[in-house]
Write an enzyme that holds these catalytic residues in place. Sequence first.
Site, PDB file in Angstrom:
ATOM      1  N   LEU A 149       0.864  -1.179   0.000  1.00 39.61           N
ATOM      2  CA  LEU A 149       0.000   0.000   0.000  1.00 39.61           C
ATOM      3  C   LEU A 149       0.898   1.226   0.000  1.00 39.61           C
ATOM      4  O   LEU A 149       1.996   1.198   0.567  1.00 39.61           O
ATOM      5  CB  LEU A 149      -0.898   0.027   1.244  1.00 39.61           C
ATOM      6  CG  LEU A 149      -1.985  -1.047   1.371  1.00 39.61           C
ATOM      7  CD1 LEU A 149      -2.709  -0.892   2.702  1.00 39.61           C
ATOM      8  CD2 LEU A 149      -2.971  -0.991   0.210  1.00 39.61           C
ATOM      9  N   ASP A 150       0.429   2.316  -0.604  1.00 37.38           N
ATOM     10  CA  ASP A 150       1.199   3.556  -0.603  1.00 37.38           C
ATOM     11  C   ASP A 150       1.422   4.053   0.824  1.00 37.38           C
ATOM     12  O   ASP A 150       0.644   3.756   1.729  1.00 37.38           O
ATOM     13  CB  ASP A 150       0.457   4.644  -1.380  1.00 37.38           C
ATOM     14  CG  ASP A 150       0.475   4.420  -2.873  1.00 37.38           C
ATOM     15  OD1 ASP A 150       1.194   3.532  -3.336  1.00 37.38           O
ATOM     16  OD2 ASP A 150      -0.266   5.146  -3.573  1.00 37.38           O
ATOM     17  N   ARG A 151       2.442   4.839   0.988  1.00 41.40           N
ATOM     18  CA  ARG A 151       2.776   5.424   2.287  1.00 41.40           C
ATOM     19  C   ARG A 151       1.567   6.065   2.962  1.00 41.40           C
ATOM     20  O   ARG A 151       1.318   5.878   4.154  1.00 41.40           O
ATOM     21  CB  ARG A 151       3.871   6.474   2.075  1.00 41.40           C
ATOM     22  CG  ARG A 151       4.218   7.301   3.312  1.00 41.40           C
ATOM     23  CD  ARG A 151       5.021   8.541   2.934  1.00 41.40           C
ATOM     24  NE  ARG A 151       5.353   9.297   4.123  1.00 41.40           N
ATOM     25  CZ  ARG A 151       6.536   9.261   4.741  1.00 41.40           C
ATOM     26  NH1 ARG A 151       7.499   8.496   4.249  1.00 41.40           N
ATOM     27  NH2 ARG A 151       6.753   9.964   5.819  1.00 41.40           N
ATOM     28  N   THR A 181      -1.665   5.669   2.310  1.00 41.64           N
ATOM     29  CA  THR A 181      -2.895   4.885   2.284  1.00 41.64           C
ATOM     30  C   THR A 181      -3.004   4.069   3.565  1.00 41.64           C
ATOM     31  O   THR A 181      -2.022   3.488   4.022  1.00 41.64           O
ATOM     32  CB  THR A 181      -2.920   3.947   1.066  1.00 41.64           C
ATOM     33  OG1 THR A 181      -2.775   4.712  -0.128  1.00 41.64           O
ATOM     34  CG2 THR A 181      -4.221   3.163   0.994  1.00 41.64           C
ATOM     35  N   ARG A 213      -5.204   6.478  -7.488  1.00 40.75           N
ATOM     36  CA  ARG A 213      -4.954   7.918  -7.431  1.00 40.75           C
ATOM     37  C   ARG A 213      -4.994   8.535  -8.830  1.00 40.75           C
ATOM     38  O   ARG A 213      -5.600   9.592  -9.048  1.00 40.75           O
ATOM     39  CB  ARG A 213      -3.621   8.182  -6.741  1.00 40.75           C
ATOM     40  CG  ARG A 213      -3.606   7.717  -5.286  1.00 40.75           C
ATOM     41  CD  ARG A 213      -2.204   7.626  -4.718  1.00 40.75           C
ATOM     42  NE  ARG A 213      -1.525   8.913  -4.739  1.00 40.75           N
ATOM     43  CZ  ARG A 213      -0.254   9.078  -4.386  1.00 40.75           C
ATOM     44  NH1 ARG A 213       0.475   8.037  -4.003  1.00 40.75           N
ATOM     45  NH2 ARG A 213       0.291  10.280  -4.421  1.00 40.75           N
TER      46      ARG A 213
END
Length: 224
Positions: free
Chosen positions: A56-58, A60, A157
């Site tokens: 997962l993105d930082r 998120t 995104r």
Amino acid sequence: MNLLDRVLYRDGLMLVIDKPAGIPVHAGPGGGDNLENYFDQLRFGLPRAPALAHRLDRDTSGCLVLGRHPKALRKLHRLFSEGRIRKSYWAICQGVPEQPSGTIDAPLKKKSRGTGWRVEIAADGQEAITAYRVIAAKDGLSFIEAKPKTGRTHQLRVHLAHIGAPILGDPQYGDLSPQDRAWPMMLHARRVVIPISANKNPVTVEAAPPEAMAAAIQRMANGE
């Protein structure tokens, strides 16, 4: 950081934890604090720490799946790569899509920009497909459920920005004001459905949204 309090599901093969926003899942080129530094807390008697089955993105939050040993990790990687693990995300976005639901089919490509990089829609990019529906909308904001059918970097995104609904707090993508970007990024991995065992029902795990996002959702749901 205490990850024990963030365990949502555990069995002999895997863990699902509620990832906090604001920390990367693994170390980047510059090092620094990351979630993997704390995985030793999650051994639960096994000889080694669990490992990431996906990312997962930082910024998120929400459901993050870990494999508890190499055999389980290989199986999870295969399920993710085959698209058999179903993921559902919640997002609060600036703007309301023209269509209340639909499928975004727009290939993505990672491109270098100066000393960094970003993901862009490109004809020669990798296939990227996202289904979405607008759950609620008010005052130019939309509460969207998004279900990625592929797992590209920054997919949700870029795709939501592409349909005129960039995610509040996104530091990179979409036509957002400085005030819009000042929010914590309003993207949350709400649910995963994992067919980990052939002879059992899939495992379904949900994570409650962070406080700021939950408050925004409540206001929109109540029409405030």
